[in-house]
Design a protein around this motif. Structure first.
Motif, PDB file in Angstrom:
ATOM      1  N   ILE A 144      -4.212  -4.418  12.039  1.00  0.00           N
ATOM      2  CA  ILE A 144      -4.389  -2.859  12.081  1.00  0.00           C
ATOM      3  C   ILE A 144      -3.347  -2.303  12.661  1.00  0.00           C
ATOM      4  CG2 ILE A 144      -5.508  -0.756  12.636  1.00  0.00           C
ATOM      5  CD1 ILE A 144      -8.059  -2.551  12.527  1.00  0.00           C
ATOM      6  N   GLY A 145      -2.654  -2.840  13.608  1.00  0.00           N
ATOM      7  CA  GLY A 145      -1.622  -2.080  14.414  1.00  0.00           C
ATOM      8  C   GLY A 145      -0.130  -2.558  13.445  1.00  0.00           C
ATOM      9  N   GLY A 146      -0.222  -3.414  12.972  1.00  0.00           N
ATOM     10  CA  GLY A 146       1.239  -3.730  12.052  1.00  0.00           C
ATOM     11  C   GLY A 146       1.045  -2.661  10.829  1.00  0.00           C
ATOM     12  N   SER A 147      -0.156  -2.421  10.341  1.00  0.00           N
ATOM     13  CA  SER A 147      -0.318  -1.606   9.127  1.00  0.00           C
ATOM     14  C   SER A 147       0.026  -0.135   9.590  1.00  0.00           C
ATOM     15  CB  SER A 147      -1.679  -1.945   8.671  1.00  0.00           C
ATOM     16  OG  SER A 147      -2.168  -3.183   8.163  1.00  0.00           O
ATOM     17  N   GLY A 169       0.798  -1.162  -0.033  1.00  0.00           N
ATOM     18  CA  GLY A 169       0.141  -0.038  -0.109  1.00  0.00           C
ATOM     19  C   GLY A 169       0.903   1.219   0.042  1.00  0.00           C
ATOM     20  N   VAL A 170       1.809   1.224   0.626  1.00  0.00           N
ATOM     21  CA  VAL A 170       2.813   2.378   0.696  1.00  0.00           C
ATOM     22  C   VAL A 170       3.596   2.576  -0.689  1.00  0.00           C
ATOM     23  CG1 VAL A 170       5.036   3.383   1.741  1.00  0.00           C
ATOM     24  CG2 VAL A 170       3.224   2.471   3.320  1.00  0.00           C
ATOM     25  N   ARG A 171       3.961   1.473  -1.195  1.00  0.00           N
ATOM     26  CA  ARG A 171       4.721   1.713  -2.270  1.00  0.00           C
ATOM     27  C   ARG A 171       3.654   2.168  -3.446  1.00  0.00           C
ATOM     28  NH1 ARG A 171       5.365  -2.669  -5.998  1.00  0.00           N
ATOM     29  NH2 ARG A 171       4.893  -4.133  -4.461  1.00  0.00           N
ATOM     30  N   ARG A 172       2.360   1.915  -3.366  1.00  0.00           N
ATOM     31  CA  ARG A 172       1.476   2.146  -4.150  1.00  0.00           C
ATOM     32  C   ARG A 172       0.941   3.707  -3.843  1.00  0.00           C
ATOM     33  NH1 ARG A 172      -1.053  -0.987  -8.118  1.00  0.00           N
ATOM     34  NH2 ARG A 172       0.640  -2.839  -8.480  1.00  0.00           N
ATOM     35  N   ARG A 173       1.438   4.382  -2.931  1.00  0.00           N
ATOM     36  CA  ARG A 173       1.183   5.710  -2.528  1.00  0.00           C
ATOM     37  C   ARG A 173      -0.403   5.879  -1.996  1.00  0.00           C
ATOM     38  NH1 ARG A 173       5.159   9.214  -3.305  1.00  0.00           N
ATOM     39  NH2 ARG A 173       6.924   8.465  -4.626  1.00  0.00           N
ATOM     40  N   LEU A 174      -0.905   4.790  -1.502  1.00  0.00           N
ATOM     41  CA  LEU A 174      -2.255   5.009  -0.812  1.00  0.00           C
ATOM     42  C   LEU A 174      -2.436   5.770   0.290  1.00  0.00           C
ATOM     43  CD1 LEU A 174      -3.238   1.157  -1.228  1.00  0.00           C
ATOM     44  CD2 LEU A 174      -3.515   3.015  -2.795  1.00  0.00           C
ATOM     45  N   ASP A 175      -3.481   6.409   0.788  1.00  0.00           N
ATOM     46  CA  ASP A 175      -3.453   7.118   1.891  1.00  0.00           C
ATOM     47  C   ASP A 175      -3.691   6.264   3.189  1.00  0.00           C
ATOM     48  OD1 ASP A 175      -6.190   5.904   2.008  1.00  0.00           O
ATOM     49  OD2 ASP A 175      -7.124   7.879   1.867  1.00  0.00           O
ATOM     50  N   LEU A 176      -3.907   6.793   4.414  1.00  0.00           N
ATOM     51  CA  LEU A 176      -3.624   6.069   5.685  1.00  0.00           C
ATOM     52  C   LEU A 176      -4.655   5.039   5.637  1.00  0.00           C
ATOM     53  CD1 LEU A 176      -2.914   5.637   8.495  1.00  0.00           C
ATOM     54  CD2 LEU A 176      -4.590   7.397   9.178  1.00  0.00           C
ATOM     55  N   LEU A 177      -6.033   5.233   5.005  1.00  0.00           N
ATOM     56  CA  LEU A 177      -7.046   4.422   5.188  1.00  0.00           C
ATOM     57  C   LEU A 177      -6.521   3.138   4.201  1.00  0.00           C
ATOM     58  CD1 LEU A 177      -9.660   3.050   6.202  1.00  0.00           C
ATOM     59  CD2 LEU A 177     -10.744   4.735   4.320  1.00  0.00           C
ATOM     60  N   GLY A 178      -6.356   3.693   3.187  1.00  0.00           N
ATOM     61  CA  GLY A 178      -5.948   2.433   1.885  1.00  0.00           C
ATOM     62  C   GLY A 178      -4.840   1.558   2.398  1.00  0.00           C
ATOM     63  N   VAL A 179      -3.857   2.043   3.260  1.00  0.00           N
ATOM     64  CA  VAL A 179      -2.654   1.404   3.688  1.00  0.00           C
ATOM     65  C   VAL A 179      -3.257   0.352   4.814  1.00  0.00           C
ATOM     66  CG1 VAL A 179      -0.615   1.252   4.957  1.00  0.00           C
ATOM     67  CG2 VAL A 179      -0.609   2.852   3.168  1.00  0.00           C
ATOM     68  N   VAL A 180      -4.130   0.777   5.642  1.00  0.00           N
ATOM     69  CA  VAL A 180      -4.542   0.131   6.829  1.00  0.00           C
ATOM     70  C   VAL A 180      -5.728  -1.154   6.241  1.00  0.00           C
ATOM     71  CG1 VAL A 180      -5.993  -0.160   8.679  1.00  0.00           C
ATOM     72  CG2 VAL A 180      -4.383   1.622   8.558  1.00  0.00           C
ATOM     73  N   VAL A 181      -6.345  -0.820   5.247  1.00  0.00           N
ATOM     74  CA  VAL A 181      -7.149  -1.657   4.561  1.00  0.00           C
ATOM     75  C   VAL A 181      -6.515  -2.933   4.073  1.00  0.00           C
ATOM     76  CG1 VAL A 181      -9.061  -2.068   2.756  1.00  0.00           C
ATOM     77  CG2 VAL A 181      -9.127  -0.237   4.278  1.00  0.00           C
ATOM     78  N   VAL A 182      -5.774  -2.419   3.018  1.00  0.00           N
ATOM     79  CA  VAL A 182      -4.834  -3.481   2.331  1.00  0.00           C
ATOM     80  C   VAL A 182      -4.112  -4.082   3.181  1.00  0.00           C
ATOM     81  CG1 VAL A 182      -2.876  -3.793   0.816  1.00  0.00           C
ATOM     82  CG2 VAL A 182      -4.648  -2.083   0.274  1.00  0.00           C
ATOM     83  N   GLY A 183      -3.259  -3.828   4.482  1.00  0.00           N
ATOM     84  CA  GLY A 183      -2.489  -4.206   5.426  1.00  0.00           C
ATOM     85  C   GLY A 183      -3.553  -5.367   6.147  1.00  0.00           C
TER      86      GLY A 183
END
Length: 212
Positions: free
Chosen positions: A72-75, A25-39
């Motif tokens: 969620i915590g890890g993300s 998610g970070v590599r795809r430049r998602l926002d905070l919610l996007g990174v947490v959802v994918v993670g």
């Protein structure tokens, strides 16, 4: 299987997969919610698929809060500390391999203890291992890695098979999970380091490879 050992292996696999998903998610430049959802979906997705296959309703991650909390915590940690992580792709592969190994062997051992046949247990372990990664890749609009990456599903099958074999020989389920998981991790990382792939179609005309 000891409840404590099972819980540790389960949470370790969830954390490893959640980190790998968040890194994507970070590599795809998602926002905070996007990174947490994918993670989070990467972390708990495989376990949810496993529980559905074994008839566990509702799936454990829906009622056991530590599973989702760890995902969620890890993300969140990845989202906030990623500027200090170098070689993101390298870390993504490593954590994905650990999640793959832990989920494949632990999923197979869990299925075997639930009364499934050895073949069914191996298949459940493999599906558990690749489920989170498939969900992650679909969410970021990528061809699932199980179809393209170096010995991805093969590593999951290998780890699940070893876990089932150890239990079949009388070994404890926790031992089968650890040894099978370690074997899958080693094979996956070795295949990445050495570029091992299953055979792919060969084309005499390069244009034929791109035709639908």
């Amino acid at each position: 299987m000891s409840d404590l050992v099972y819980e540790i292996l389960q949470l370790a696999g969830i954390l490893a997969f959640a980190i790998s998903g968040a890194l994507v998610g970070v590599r795809r430049r998602l926002d905070l919610l996007g990174v947490v959802v994918v993670g989070a979906f990467t972390g708990v997705g495989g376990g949810i698929v496993r529980d559905m296959l074994l008839g566990v309703h509702p799936p454990v991650s829906f009622v056991h809060w530590p599973n989702l909390a760890v995902a969620i915590g890890g993300s969140l940690v990845v989202f906030f500390v990623h500027p200090g992580i170098t070689r993101i792709r390298h870390f993504e592969v490593v954590f994905d391999a650990f999640g793959l190994g832990l989920f494949s062997a632990n999923g197979a051992a869990t299925a075997l203890e639930a009364g499934q046949t050895p073949l069914t247990a191996i298949l459940v372990g493999t599906i558990t291992a690749i489920g989170g990664g498939v969900i992650r890749d679909v969410l970021v609009n990528t061809v699932p890695g199980v179809l393209t990456r170096e010995l991805y599903a093969v590593s999951a099958l290998f780890g699940a098979g070893i876990a089932v074999g150890i239990e079949g020989l009388g070994g404890d389920a926790w031992l089968a999970s650890i040894v099978g998981g370690a074997a899958a991790i080693v094979l996956r990382l070795t295949s990445v380091a050495r570029g091992w792939h299953l055979p792919k179609p060969r084309f005499t005309d390069e244009r034929a490879a791109t035709q639908e």
